[in-house]
Scaffold this motif. Structure first.
Motif, PDB file in Angstrom:
ATOM      1  N   PHE A 177       1.422  -1.825  -8.997  1.00 55.35           N
ATOM      2  CA  PHE A 177       2.349  -2.576  -8.155  1.00 55.35           C
ATOM      3  C   PHE A 177       3.492  -3.198  -8.955  1.00 55.35           C
ATOM      4  CE2 PHE A 177      -1.466  -2.101  -5.748  1.00 55.35           C
ATOM      5  CZ  PHE A 177      -1.036  -1.944  -4.445  1.00 55.35           C
ATOM      6  N   VAL A 178       3.382  -3.199 -10.256  1.00 54.78           N
ATOM      7  CA  VAL A 178       4.462  -3.715 -11.096  1.00 54.78           C
ATOM      8  C   VAL A 178       5.038  -2.632 -12.003  1.00 54.78           C
ATOM      9  CG1 VAL A 178       3.673  -6.105 -11.054  1.00 54.78           C
ATOM     10  CG2 VAL A 178       2.830  -4.579 -12.837  1.00 54.78           C
ATOM     11  N   GLY A 179       4.467  -1.437 -11.959  1.00 54.21           N
ATOM     12  CA  GLY A 179       4.956  -0.311 -12.760  1.00 54.21           C
ATOM     13  C   GLY A 179       6.001   0.484 -12.000  1.00 54.21           C
ATOM     14  N   ALA A 180       6.197   1.711 -12.425  1.00 58.74           N
ATOM     15  CA  ALA A 180       7.244   2.567 -11.860  1.00 58.74           C
ATOM     16  C   ALA A 180       7.076   2.808 -10.365  1.00 58.74           C
ATOM     17  CB  ALA A 180       7.271   3.898 -12.607  1.00 58.74           C
ATOM     18  N   THR A 181       5.840   2.837  -9.884  1.00 54.59           N
ATOM     19  CA  THR A 181       5.603   3.108  -8.458  1.00 54.59           C
ATOM     20  C   THR A 181       5.604   1.842  -7.599  1.00 54.59           C
ATOM     21  OG1 THR A 181       3.208   3.014  -8.785  1.00 54.59           O
ATOM     22  CG2 THR A 181       4.252   5.187  -8.941  1.00 54.59           C
ATOM     23  N   GLY A 182       5.748   0.682  -8.196  1.00 54.68           N
ATOM     24  CA  GLY A 182       5.648  -0.587  -7.474  1.00 54.68           C
ATOM     25  C   GLY A 182       6.579  -0.720  -6.288  1.00 54.68           C
ATOM     26  N   GLY A 183       7.822  -0.345  -6.442  1.00 57.10           N
ATOM     27  CA  GLY A 183       8.783  -0.461  -5.344  1.00 57.10           C
ATOM     28  C   GLY A 183       8.439   0.440  -4.173  1.00 57.10           C
ATOM     29  N   TYR A 184       7.930   1.626  -4.474  1.00 59.32           N
ATOM     30  CA  TYR A 184       7.536   2.555  -3.414  1.00 59.32           C
ATOM     31  C   TYR A 184       6.324   2.005  -2.665  1.00 59.32           C
ATOM     32  CZ  TYR A 184      10.569   5.627  -6.073  1.00 59.32           C
ATOM     33  OH  TYR A 184      11.649   6.143  -6.737  1.00 59.32           O
ATOM     34  N   LEU A 185       5.346   1.508  -3.416  1.00 56.34           N
ATOM     35  CA  LEU A 185       4.150   0.945  -2.778  1.00 56.34           C
ATOM     36  C   LEU A 185       4.505  -0.239  -1.881  1.00 56.34           C
ATOM     37  CD1 LEU A 185       1.663   1.060  -5.806  1.00 56.34           C
ATOM     38  CD2 LEU A 185       1.707   2.578  -3.807  1.00 56.34           C
ATOM     39  N   LEU A 186       5.359  -1.109  -2.372  1.00 55.77           N
ATOM     40  CA  LEU A 186       5.746  -2.278  -1.577  1.00 55.77           C
ATOM     41  C   LEU A 186       6.621  -1.890  -0.388  1.00 55.77           C
ATOM     42  CD1 LEU A 186       6.342  -4.817  -4.475  1.00 55.77           C
ATOM     43  CD2 LEU A 186       4.332  -4.599  -3.003  1.00 55.77           C
ATOM     44  N   ALA A 187       7.277  -0.743  -0.468  1.00 57.84           N
ATOM     45  CA  ALA A 187       8.114  -0.271   0.642  1.00 57.84           C
ATOM     46  C   ALA A 187       7.288   0.339   1.767  1.00 57.84           C
ATOM     47  CB  ALA A 187       9.113   0.774   0.131  1.00 57.84           C
ATOM     48  N   PHE A 188       6.080   0.802   1.462  1.00 51.12           N
ATOM     49  CA  PHE A 188       5.292   1.513   2.470  1.00 51.12           C
ATOM     50  C   PHE A 188       5.041   0.712   3.748  1.00 51.12           C
ATOM     51  CE2 PHE A 188       3.229   4.543  -0.852  1.00 51.12           C
ATOM     52  CZ  PHE A 188       4.321   5.396  -0.757  1.00 51.12           C
ATOM     53  N   PRO A 189       4.599  -0.552   3.681  1.00 52.21           N
ATOM     54  CA  PRO A 189       4.389  -1.263   4.954  1.00 52.21           C
ATOM     55  C   PRO A 189       5.685  -1.472   5.730  1.00 52.21           C
ATOM     56  CG  PRO A 189       3.715  -2.634   3.083  1.00 52.21           C
ATOM     57  CD  PRO A 189       4.157  -1.324   2.538  1.00 52.21           C
ATOM     58  N   ILE A 190       6.786  -1.640   5.025  1.00 51.64           N
ATOM     59  CA  ILE A 190       8.088  -1.806   5.690  1.00 51.64           C
ATOM     60  C   ILE A 190       8.479  -0.502   6.369  1.00 51.64           C
ATOM     61  CG2 ILE A 190      10.544  -2.309   5.310  1.00 51.64           C
ATOM     62  CD1 ILE A 190       9.564  -4.010   2.856  1.00 51.64           C
ATOM     63  N   ALA A 191       8.297   0.615   5.665  1.00 53.09           N
ATOM     64  CA  ALA A 191       8.633   1.925   6.231  1.00 53.09           C
ATOM     65  C   ALA A 191       7.768   2.241   7.444  1.00 53.09           C
ATOM     66  CB  ALA A 191       8.466   3.004   5.162  1.00 53.09           C
ATOM     67  N   GLY A 192       6.473   1.966   7.351  1.00 47.47           N
ATOM     68  CA  GLY A 192       5.582   2.196   8.484  1.00 47.47           C
ATOM     69  C   GLY A 192       5.937   1.325   9.675  1.00 47.47           C
ATOM     70  N   ALA A 193       6.240   0.051   9.401  1.00 50.64           N
ATOM     71  CA  ALA A 193       6.609  -0.869  10.479  1.00 50.64           C
ATOM     72  C   ALA A 193       7.924  -0.442  11.130  1.00 50.64           C
ATOM     73  CB  ALA A 193       6.716  -2.296   9.942  1.00 50.64           C
TER      74      ALA A 193
END
Length: 193
Positions: free
Chosen positions: A96-112
């Motif tokens: 969640f703080v590495g290279a994939t962190g922004g994508y992971l944090l974007a997932f609930p926003i994208a789904g919503a």
């Protein structure tokens, strides 16, 4: 008053009249689908290609923005707690703080966002709008993922490594997601909705 075709398939799993037990079961099923989508992976550096964005947008579309976001957050929570549900079976807070962190944090926003649009008629009754709802969800993932990646590796590298390789896949996953909604809208989900 006649029901419009576009409202017949507006987030069938996210209906407010569903029992709490039914919603919990839907969340469990959704997290299993998200975990399975994470294991369909093409390893790349710094961010792998997976079917996660397809699953995230479909969960939003099928569950609606509220239940979709809760489901995606539950899945991310599982990953943070050490369950092997992230890309390639990965887990842990460091993702969640590495290279994939922004994508992971974007997932609930994208789904919503996808669920919110589907609830407003951007669904299988309007296949072009369903495609756009899915595409906007994918764009949110790329934008927020690249913004975070830019902090780590710089803006131009973030675009070249974190956006460009995913553009065609985002289009294809959006088309596939819209097609899945269209197929499901003619099946048993429509009759129960």
């Amino acid at each position: 008053m006649p029901i419009s075709t576009s409202s017949l398939f507006a987030a069938p799993f996210g209906r407010q009249d569903r029992s709490a037990a039914w919603q919990v079961a839907a969340v469990v099923l959704g997290t299993l689908v998200l975990a399975a989508s994470s294991h369909a992976e093409v390893p790349m550096v710094p961010v792998p290609i997976t079917l996660q964005t397809l699953a995230v947008t479909l969960i939003g579309a099928l569950y609606g923005w509220r239940l979709g976001a809760v489901t995606i957050l539950a899945w991310l929570g599982q990953g943070a707690l050490g369950f092997p549900v992230l890309a390639g079976g990965a887990s842990g807070l460091h993702h969640f703080v590495g290279a994939t962190g922004g994508y992971l944090l974007a997932f609930p926003i994208a789904g919503a966002l996808t669920g919110w649009l589907v609830e407003r008629g951007w669904n299988a009754g309007r296949i072009g709008l369903a495609f756009l709802a899915m595409l906007f969800g994918n764009m949110v993932c790329l934008a927020l993922g690249a913004a975070w990646l830019a902090i780590l590796i710089g803006g131009s590298q973030a675009i070249m490594l974190g956006v460009v390789p995913f553009l065609l896949g985002g289009l294809l996953k959006s088309a596939l997601g819209a097609a899945v909604l269209a197929v499901l809208s003619r099946g048993p989900l429509r009759r129960r909705a």
